[in-house]
Design a protein around this motif. Structure first.
Motif, short mmCIF file in Angstrom:
data_model
loop_
_atom_site.label_atom_id
_atom_site.label_comp_id
_atom_site.label_asym_id
_atom_site.label_seq_id
_atom_site.Cartn_x
_atom_site.Cartn_y
_atom_site.Cartn_z
N GLY A 10 0.82 -1.20 0.00
CA GLY A 10 0.00 0.00 0.00
C GLY A 10 0.86 1.26 0.00
O GLY A 10 2.07 1.19 0.24
N PRO A 11 0.28 2.42 -0.27
CA PRO A 11 1.06 3.67 -0.34
C PRO A 11 1.89 3.95 0.90
O PRO A 11 3.07 4.31 0.81
N LYS A 12 1.29 3.77 2.09
CA LYS A 12 2.03 4.02 3.33
C LYS A 12 3.17 3.01 3.51
O LYS A 12 4.25 3.37 4.01
N VAL A 13 2.92 1.78 3.11
CA VAL A 13 3.96 0.75 3.22
C VAL A 13 5.13 1.07 2.30
O VAL A 13 6.31 0.96 2.68
N ILE A 14 4.80 1.46 1.07
CA ILE A 14 5.87 1.80 0.10
C ILE A 14 6.68 2.98 0.61
O ILE A 14 7.91 2.99 0.53
N TRP A 15 5.99 4.01 1.13
CA TRP A 15 6.70 5.19 1.63
C TRP A 15 7.62 4.82 2.79
O TRP A 15 8.77 5.25 2.83
N ARG A 16 7.09 4.02 3.73
CA ARG A 16 7.93 3.58 4.86
C ARG A 16 9.08 2.73 4.37
O ARG A 16 10.20 2.81 4.90
N GLY A 17 8.82 1.90 3.36
CA GLY A 17 9.88 1.04 2.83
C GLY A 17 11.00 1.84 2.20
O GLY A 17 12.18 1.51 2.38
N LEU A 18 10.65 2.88 1.47
CA LEU A 18 11.68 3.73 0.85
C LEU A 18 12.52 4.42 1.91
O LEU A 18 13.74 4.53 1.78
N ARG A 19 11.87 4.87 2.97
CA ARG A 19 12.61 5.54 4.05
C ARG A 19 13.55 4.55 4.75
O ARG A 19 14.71 4.87 5.03
N ALA A 20 13.03 3.34 5.03
CA ALA A 20 13.87 2.35 5.71
C ALA A 20 15.01 1.88 4.82
O ALA A 20 16.13 1.68 5.29
N ALA A 21 14.72 1.70 3.54
CA ALA A 21 15.73 1.16 2.62
C ALA A 21 16.83 2.16 2.31
O ALA A 21 18.01 1.79 2.28
N PHE A 22 16.45 3.44 2.09
CA PHE A 22 17.43 4.40 1.60
C PHE A 22 17.85 5.42 2.66
O PHE A 22 19.04 5.65 2.85
N LEU A 23 16.90 6.03 3.35
CA LEU A 23 17.28 7.01 4.37
C LEU A 23 17.95 6.34 5.56
O LEU A 23 18.94 6.85 6.10
N SER A 24 17.40 5.19 5.99
CA SER A 24 18.01 4.45 7.11
C SER A 24 19.07 3.46 6.64
O SER A 24 19.70 2.79 7.46
N ARG A 25 19.21 3.32 5.33
CA ARG A 25 20.27 2.51 4.71
C ARG A 25 20.19 1.02 5.06
O ARG A 25 21.21 0.35 5.21
N HIS A 26 18.97 0.50 5.17
CA HIS A 26 18.83 -0.94 5.41
C HIS A 26 18.85 -1.73 4.10
O HIS A 26 19.12 -2.93 4.11
N GLY A 27 18.56 -1.05 3.01
CA GLY A 27 18.63 -1.70 1.71
C GLY A 27 17.47 -2.64 1.44
O GLY A 27 16.60 -2.86 2.28
N ILE A 28 17.47 -3.21 0.24
CA ILE A 28 16.45 -4.17 -0.19
C ILE A 28 17.16 -5.35 -0.85
O ILE A 28 18.06 -5.16 -1.66
N GLY A 29 16.76 -6.56 -0.51
CA GLY A 29 17.34 -7.76 -1.11
C GLY A 29 16.33 -8.50 -1.96
O GLY A 29 15.21 -8.03 -2.20
#
Length: 317
Positions: free
Chosen positions: A242-261
């Motif tokens: 969902g939109p909120k999930v995608i937004w949170r995911g982008l923040r966690a992946a890039f701003l917090s630098r957790h990345g995506i596998g």
């Protein structure tokens, strides 16, 4: 399903290459009578379509695992015609331009929808008919990399059981970072920690080592036996992308630098956190979306007299 995606991949790559190589010719074929003022924009569209073809080729290797690529493709094939029809009504585009909709979009609606439907059915639990005692059995039989069961761990000390998804999930990486930061507080409260995940255990071990949690008991559960025992549900599309999930995911992946596998395991599975004491659930947090972020220290705080422990076998929450 794989044949459909391979055909879609071939079509997109050929169509996109033709547009990039010969924009004027393809514009005329597409029904644009007047020469385009900006052929580079048409070439850019061809490039995007061609890149989608590469995505379909990847998805053809495992349509069920790579269902998000199919979903994004289907959304594009639905929204594209809507935008074109609006432009034709507003007389921004000629009616003849609608001929591209048929082969680019409409003929793929049914096969892409069928792939997504089959992917959804594939993710549904196949053990719904198991008895409650069979569902409760994994806590006493499934062993971690340290050789202990959840039941045995919970009888030594209250244990916070954290259900993850897979090593590629950015929210799972965020959860591991939170657990690493709060681990000392959990130890002060005499609460142990255990991790449950769906994917490849080698990848998860490397990820746990990265966050300083390599020694934490870890349960690899690709068959979802523990997830079903704790009655953790599969998520809806809104709960997962969902939109909120995608937004949170982008923040966690890039701003917090957790990345995506890469995806691994059942990507529809939602996580959860349970405080287990002597084989009984005494506190729980069930994720409503993949992006939920529980407070682990609060979940592990000393039990109150009003807390009502419940066995897994009789849980109906």
């Amino acid at each position: 399903m794989r044949v459909t995606l391979l055909l879609a991949a071939a079509y997109n790559i050929v169509w996109g290459a033709a547009v990039v190589i010969a924009p004027a010719t393809t514009l005329q074929w597409a029904g644009f009578v007047e020469p385009a003022r900006y052929p580079q924009l048409w070439q850019c569209i061809g490039m995007i379509v061609g890149v989608y073809g590469i995505g379909y080729f990847i998805a053809a290797g495992n349509p069920f695992r790579h269902w998000p690529i199919v979903l994004v493709g289907l959304l594009g094939k639905i929204l594209g015609p809507i935008g074109m029809i609006a432009a034709i009504i507003n007389e921004s585009l000629p009616l003849s331009a609608a001929r591209t909709i048929l082969t680019n979009d409409l003929i793929w609606w049914i096969p892409f929808s069928m792939i997504l439907w089959q992917a959804w059915k594939w993710t549904q639990p196949h053990a719904a008919s198991l008895s409650s005692s069979e569902l409760g059995d994994p806590i006493r039989t499934l062993k971690s990399q340290t050789g202990e069961t959840l039941d045995a761990l919970s009888r030594k000390q209250p244990t916070l059981v954290v259900f993850l998804r897979h090593a590629g999930c950015t929210f799972c990486r965020e959860a591991l970072a939170d657990l690493s930061a709060q681990r000392s507080q959990l130890a002060e409260q005499n609460v142990g920690l255990a991790l449950v995940h769906l994917g490849d255990d080698v990848a998860m071990q490397a990820l746990c080592n990265q966050y300083g949690l390599g020694d934490v008991p870890r349960f690899c559960d690709p068959e979802r036996r523990l997830y079903q025992a704790f009655q953790l549900k599969l998520g809806t599309l809104n709960a997962l992308i969902g939109p909120k999930v995608i937004w949170r995911g982008l923040r966690a992946a890039f701003l917090s630098r957790h990345g995506i596998g890469k995806f691994d395991g059942n990507v529809f599975q939602l996580p959860g956190v349970f405080l287990l004491d002597h084989g009984r659930i005494v506190r729980e947090f069930r994720h409503a979306t993949a992006a939920d972020r529980p407070d682990y220290v609060e979940l592990a705080c000393p039990l109150n007299p009003i807390d009502s422990p419940m066995t897994i076998e009789t849980s109906t929450r």
